[in-house]
Motif scaffolding. Structure first.
Motif, PDB file in Angstrom:
ATOM      1  N   SER A  45       1.983 -12.544  -3.982  1.00 15.82           N
ATOM      2  CA  SER A  45       0.602 -12.468  -3.385  1.00 15.82           C
ATOM      3  C   SER A  45       1.166 -12.116  -1.887  1.00 15.82           C
ATOM      4  N   THR A  46       2.340 -12.674  -1.535  1.00 13.01           N
ATOM      5  CA  THR A  46       2.675 -12.328  -0.134  1.00 13.01           C
ATOM      6  C   THR A  46       3.138 -10.964  -0.065  1.00 13.01           C
ATOM      7  N   LEU A  47       3.971 -10.469  -1.039  1.00 11.78           N
ATOM      8  CA  LEU A  47       4.544  -9.174  -1.101  1.00 11.78           C
ATOM      9  C   LEU A  47       3.513  -8.152  -1.298  1.00 11.78           C
ATOM     10  N   ILE A  48       2.268  -8.368  -1.974  1.00 11.17           N
ATOM     11  CA  ILE A  48       1.316  -7.698  -2.087  1.00 11.17           C
ATOM     12  C   ILE A  48       0.577  -7.322  -0.614  1.00 11.17           C
ATOM     13  N   THR A  49       0.294  -8.464   0.045  1.00 10.34           N
ATOM     14  CA  THR A  49      -0.529  -8.468   1.240  1.00 10.34           C
ATOM     15  C   THR A  49       0.531  -7.611   2.408  1.00 10.34           C
ATOM     16  N   MET A  50       1.748  -7.982   2.457  1.00  8.21           N
ATOM     17  CA  MET A  50       2.598  -7.247   3.184  1.00  8.21           C
ATOM     18  C   MET A  50       2.626  -5.737   2.969  1.00  8.21           C
ATOM     19  N   ASP A  51       2.692  -5.412   1.779  1.00  5.36           N
ATOM     20  CA  ASP A  51       2.523  -3.838   1.172  1.00  5.36           C
ATOM     21  C   ASP A  51       1.128  -3.471   1.880  1.00  5.36           C
ATOM     22  N   ARG A  52       0.059  -4.184   1.965  1.00  5.74           N
ATOM     23  CA  ARG A  52      -1.215  -3.658   2.285  1.00  5.74           C
ATOM     24  C   ARG A  52      -1.269  -3.585   3.695  1.00  5.74           C
ATOM     25  N   LYS A  53      -0.600  -4.320   4.266  1.00  8.89           N
ATOM     26  CA  LYS A  53      -0.443  -4.446   5.964  1.00  8.89           C
ATOM     27  C   LYS A  53       0.425  -3.119   6.253  1.00  8.89           C
ATOM     28  N   VAL A  54       1.532  -2.811   5.628  1.00  9.22           N
ATOM     29  CA  VAL A  54       2.371  -1.600   5.981  1.00  9.22           C
ATOM     30  C   VAL A  54       1.566  -0.367   5.867  1.00  9.22           C
ATOM     31  N   GLN A  55       0.782  -0.455   4.703  1.00  9.98           N
ATOM     32  CA  GLN A  55      -0.404   1.003   4.383  1.00  9.98           C
ATOM     33  C   GLN A  55      -1.306   0.908   5.580  1.00  9.98           C
ATOM     34  N   THR A  56      -1.776  -0.268   5.933  1.00  5.78           N
ATOM     35  CA  THR A  56      -2.797  -0.176   7.119  1.00  5.78           C
ATOM     36  C   THR A  56      -2.100   0.288   8.681  1.00  5.78           C
ATOM     37  N   VAL A  57      -0.709  -0.160   8.792  1.00  3.93           N
ATOM     38  CA  VAL A  57      -0.228   0.219   9.928  1.00  3.93           C
ATOM     39  C   VAL A  57      -0.028   2.012   9.958  1.00  3.93           C
ATOM     40  N   SER A  58       0.387   2.215   8.802  1.00  4.70           N
ATOM     41  CA  SER A  58       0.778   3.770   8.632  1.00  4.70           C
ATOM     42  C   SER A  58      -0.506   4.532   8.735  1.00  4.70           C
ATOM     43  N   GLY A  59      -1.653   3.998   8.054  1.00  5.34           N
ATOM     44  CA  GLY A  59      -2.903   4.817   8.301  1.00  5.34           C
ATOM     45  C   GLY A  59      -3.499   4.619   9.693  1.00  5.34           C
ATOM     46  N   ALA A  60      -3.601   3.493  10.388  1.00  4.94           N
ATOM     47  CA  ALA A  60      -4.043   3.438  11.544  1.00  4.94           C
ATOM     48  C   ALA A  60      -3.491   4.179  12.651  1.00  4.94           C
ATOM     49  N   VAL A  61      -2.166   4.251  12.578  1.00  2.00           N
ATOM     50  CA  VAL A  61      -1.444   5.163  13.568  1.00  2.00           C
ATOM     51  C   VAL A  61      -1.560   6.303  13.548  1.00  2.00           C
TER      52      VAL A  61
END
Length: 192
Positions: A45-61
Motif C-alpha cells: 500500500s505504501t508503494l502504491i501510494t508513492m506511485d500515485r504521488k509520483v504521478q500527481t507530481v508529474s501531472g501537476a507540474v
C-alpha cells in the motif's frame, strides 16, 4: 510390561482428548503467516501510494507549465517544481527526479527538444536533461495528435522506492511517470 502398556495407552488417550492448548498451538502456527501478510500489505500500500504521488507530481507540474502564456521564467519553473514536497508529504521528496521539457514536432513528424530542465529534489541540475535539438521519441498516440509546427510539454518524474521493512521484498522499486500536455495558448513556451 502390561502396566507400562496400560500407562502409555492411558497417556495417549488423555492426549487425544485434551483440548486446552489447541488454540495456542494453532495461533503459533498461523502467526508468522499473518505477520508476513500484514507487513506485505503495508509495504504494497505504501508503494502504491508513492506511485500515485509520483504521478500527481508529474501531472501537476506539467499542467502548470502548459498554462504559461508565451514565456516561463526559471524562477517560475523552480516554484512549480517546489509543489512536489507538498504533494509527496508525508514521504520525502529529496530523491525525486523531475525533468520538464518542451518538444516540437516539425512538418516531417520528427520530434525534437526545444528546451529541457532537470531537478533533483527541488534543486535545478546542470546535467541530465535532454539537449536542445536532440530527437525525442514521443509515443505514437501523442505524435498522432500533435500537429506539425506544434509543441508538447513533457514532464517526467521518477523516484526509487526503498521498502520500509525490507524482509518481504528488499530490492528498490523504480517508480517512473511521464505526462504530455499541449500548451494552453497553442504556442511555443519560451524558456530562458
Amino acid at each position: 510390561m502390561i502396566g507400562l502398556r496400560a500407562r502409555f495407552a492411558g497417556w495417549v488417550n488423555r492426549f487425544r482428548h485434551a483440548e486446552s492448548g489447541v488454540a495456542a498451538v494453532e495461533f503459533a502456527l498461523i502467526l508468522p503467516i499473518m505477520l508476513m501478510l500484514y507487513v506485505g500489505m503495508v509495504e504494497m500500500s505504501t508503494l502504491i501510494t508513492m506511485d500515485r504521488k509520483v504521478q500527481t507530481v508529474s501531472g501537476a507540474v506539467g499542467d502548470l507549465v502548459a498554462r504559461s502564456d508565451g514565456t516561463i521564467s526559471a524562477s517560475t519553473l523552480d516554484d512549480y517544481v517546489k509543489i512536489a514536497s507538498g504533494i509527496m508529504t508525508p514521504y520525502a521528496s529529496d530523491q525525486l527526479v523531475q525533468t520538464i521539457s518542451q518538444v516540437g514536432v516539425d512538418a516531417s513528424g520528427k520530434a525534437t527538444v526545444d528546451w529541457s530542465v532537470r531537478y533533483l529534489g527541488q534543486a535545478r541540475q546542470s546535467s541530465g536533461q535532454y539537449t536542445k535539438g536532440s530527437t525525442y521519441n514521443l509515443p505514437a498516440p501523442i505524435l498522432a495528435i500533435v500537429a506539425s509546427g506544434k509543441y508538447v510539454v513533457v514532464t517526467e518524474c521518477s523516484l526509487s522506492y526503498k521498502p520500509v521493512y525490507g524482509f518481504i521484498f528488499d530490492k528498490a522499486v523504480n517508480l517512473y511517470r511521464e505526462n504530455f500536455y499541449m500548451p494552453r495558448f497553442d504556442a511555443q513556451i519560451k524558456y530562458p
